[in-house]
Write an enzyme that holds these catalytic residues in place. Sequence first.
Site, short mmCIF file in Angstrom:
data_model
loop_
_atom_site.label_atom_id
_atom_site.label_comp_id
_atom_site.label_asym_id
_atom_site.label_seq_id
_atom_site.Cartn_x
_atom_site.Cartn_y
_atom_site.Cartn_z
N ARG A 1 -27.85 23.48 -59.30
CA ARG A 1 -27.86 23.71 -60.75
C ARG A 1 -26.43 23.69 -61.30
O ARG A 1 -26.18 23.19 -62.40
CB ARG A 1 -28.56 25.03 -61.07
CG ARG A 1 -28.86 25.20 -62.54
CD ARG A 1 -29.78 26.37 -62.81
NE ARG A 1 -29.19 27.64 -62.42
CZ ARG A 1 -29.85 28.78 -62.39
NH1 ARG A 1 -31.13 28.83 -62.71
NH2 ARG A 1 -29.24 29.90 -62.03
N LYS B 1 -26.23 26.10 -67.33
CA LYS B 1 -25.69 27.45 -67.41
C LYS B 1 -24.24 27.37 -67.90
O LYS B 1 -23.28 27.49 -67.12
CB LYS B 1 -25.81 28.14 -66.05
CG LYS B 1 -26.19 29.59 -66.17
CD LYS B 1 -26.77 30.14 -64.90
CE LYS B 1 -26.63 31.63 -64.82
NZ LYS B 1 -27.19 32.39 -65.93
N GLU C 1 -37.47 31.01 -74.04
CA GLU C 1 -37.08 32.02 -73.05
C GLU C 1 -36.31 33.12 -73.75
O GLU C 1 -36.25 33.16 -74.97
CB GLU C 1 -36.27 31.38 -71.92
CG GLU C 1 -34.99 30.69 -72.36
CD GLU C 1 -34.16 30.21 -71.17
OE1 GLU C 1 -34.22 30.80 -70.08
OE2 GLU C 1 -33.42 29.23 -71.35
N1 PLP Z 1 -32.64 31.82 -68.33
C1 PLP Z 1 -31.37 32.09 -68.66
C2 PLP Z 1 -30.91 31.73 -70.02
C3 PLP Z 1 -30.52 32.69 -67.73
O1 PLP Z 1 -29.26 32.99 -68.04
C4 PLP Z 1 -31.01 33.03 -66.45
C5 PLP Z 1 -30.15 33.64 -65.45
O2 PLP Z 1 -29.63 33.04 -64.58
C6 PLP Z 1 -32.34 32.73 -66.15
C7 PLP Z 1 -33.13 32.12 -67.11
C8 PLP Z 1 -32.91 33.03 -64.81
O3 PLP Z 1 -32.48 32.10 -63.85
P1 PLP Z 1 -32.39 32.49 -62.32
O4 PLP Z 1 -33.74 32.94 -61.92
O5 PLP Z 1 -32.00 31.23 -61.65
O6 PLP Z 1 -31.38 33.56 -62.20
C1 COI Z 2 -28.58 36.04 -63.99
O1 COI Z 2 -29.74 36.46 -64.00
O2 COI Z 2 -27.95 35.89 -62.94
C2 COI Z 2 -27.88 35.69 -65.20
O3 COI Z 2 -26.92 34.99 -65.14
C3 COI Z 2 -28.35 36.23 -66.49
C4 COI Z 2 -27.28 36.98 -67.21
C5 COI Z 2 -27.82 37.26 -68.56
C6 COI Z 2 -26.86 38.24 -66.50
#
Ligand code: PLP
Ligand code: COI
Length: 341
Positions: free
Chosen positions: A82, A184, A220
């Site tokens: 990612r 991200k 989201e």
């Molecule tokens: N959506 C957003 C906008 C995020 O910042 C995050 C955090 O990483 C997620 C979803 C969840 O992603 P992940 O499960 O890969 O941490």
């Molecule tokens: C995560 O879940 O790792 C993120 O980056 C989300 C952030 C809002 C803390």
Amino acid sequence: MEKKNLDWANIGFGYIKTDQRYVSNYKAGVWDEGRLTDEDMLTISECAGVLQYAQTIFEGMKAYTTEDGRIVTFRPDLNAARMADSAKRLEMPVFPQERFVEAVLKTTAANQAYVPPFGSGATLYLRPYMFGSSPVIGVKPAEEYQFRIFATPVGPYFKGGVKPLTICVSDFDRAAPHGTGHIKAGLNYAMSLHAIQTAHRNGFDENMYLDAATRTRVEETGGANFLFVTRDNKVITPKSDSILPSITRRSLMYVAKEYLGLETEERAVYLEELADFAECGLCGTAAVISPVGKIVDHGKEICLPSGMGDMGPITKKLYDTLTGIQMGRIEAPKGWLVEIN
Ligand code: PLP
Ligand code: COI
């Protein structure tokens, strides 16, 4: 390895400085060999790309102590992939994916004393990030970059742990069609700060963002994807090109289908169908699965049947199975847990 004397059960989601962090610099078209350092302060040009035009991306992941005392990270290859996608979208060099995983393991190993003990409810959060470090004044990509990873022990992202949240449908948009919502990038979070502070000032825990084009579909929150459970126990997650492809959500959909035998579906989810769902959860590395009890759409309250007291039964099963896998209590699919040596 002797653990630090921290009050593990009561730490929040904040920054605690740890001993070592990883750093690698990109210059003249190549990444250097990278190293661990105890230096937590940076000096960069006043005109650095990150400071002028927000050329920065990041990842979030966790290391866990398993029941039998091993220290593991969860699917770090997906964070590496990612981050490569994020880098390409912001015209940044890709930090090689195998090196990313190696650096995550090295940073975790160097801060073992801060990996919370099994059963404490806390974990070690790892934050890989990269930014343009050389001067840019015309709008263009920087020529030099720095990739870093630091580690910090964390507790639950939302105060109150697994208590159901109240969220509101936001008047602000998080991501445009064909924009940067699927990567991200720091800029996605800078622009969400006013929206989250507004939600907090109005008494809500989080925002539900809608698709910017039609404002009819659920996207989201600022830091987590949605999962919904129908009244006949089907697990549904919104499909959209402008949300972050959450690793937790992808893992939970697999767990729902392969471990719990539930039907799953990734499809457009409409605001007007929210009242039909039985359960709702926010899923992400930081959020794990945080249950939602109530969604407020401009004064109209949608109360999930799972209520404001506890997680709904399917959400709870998903939570227990995922955390069971992460903590080594339940057998993980091949390749999901990567142990530090
Ligand atoms: N959506 C957003 C906008 C995020 O910042 C995050 C955090 O990483 C997620 C979803 C969840 O992603 P992940 O499960 O890969 O941490
Ligand atoms: C995560 O879940 O790792 C993120 O980056 C989300 C952030 C809002 C803390």
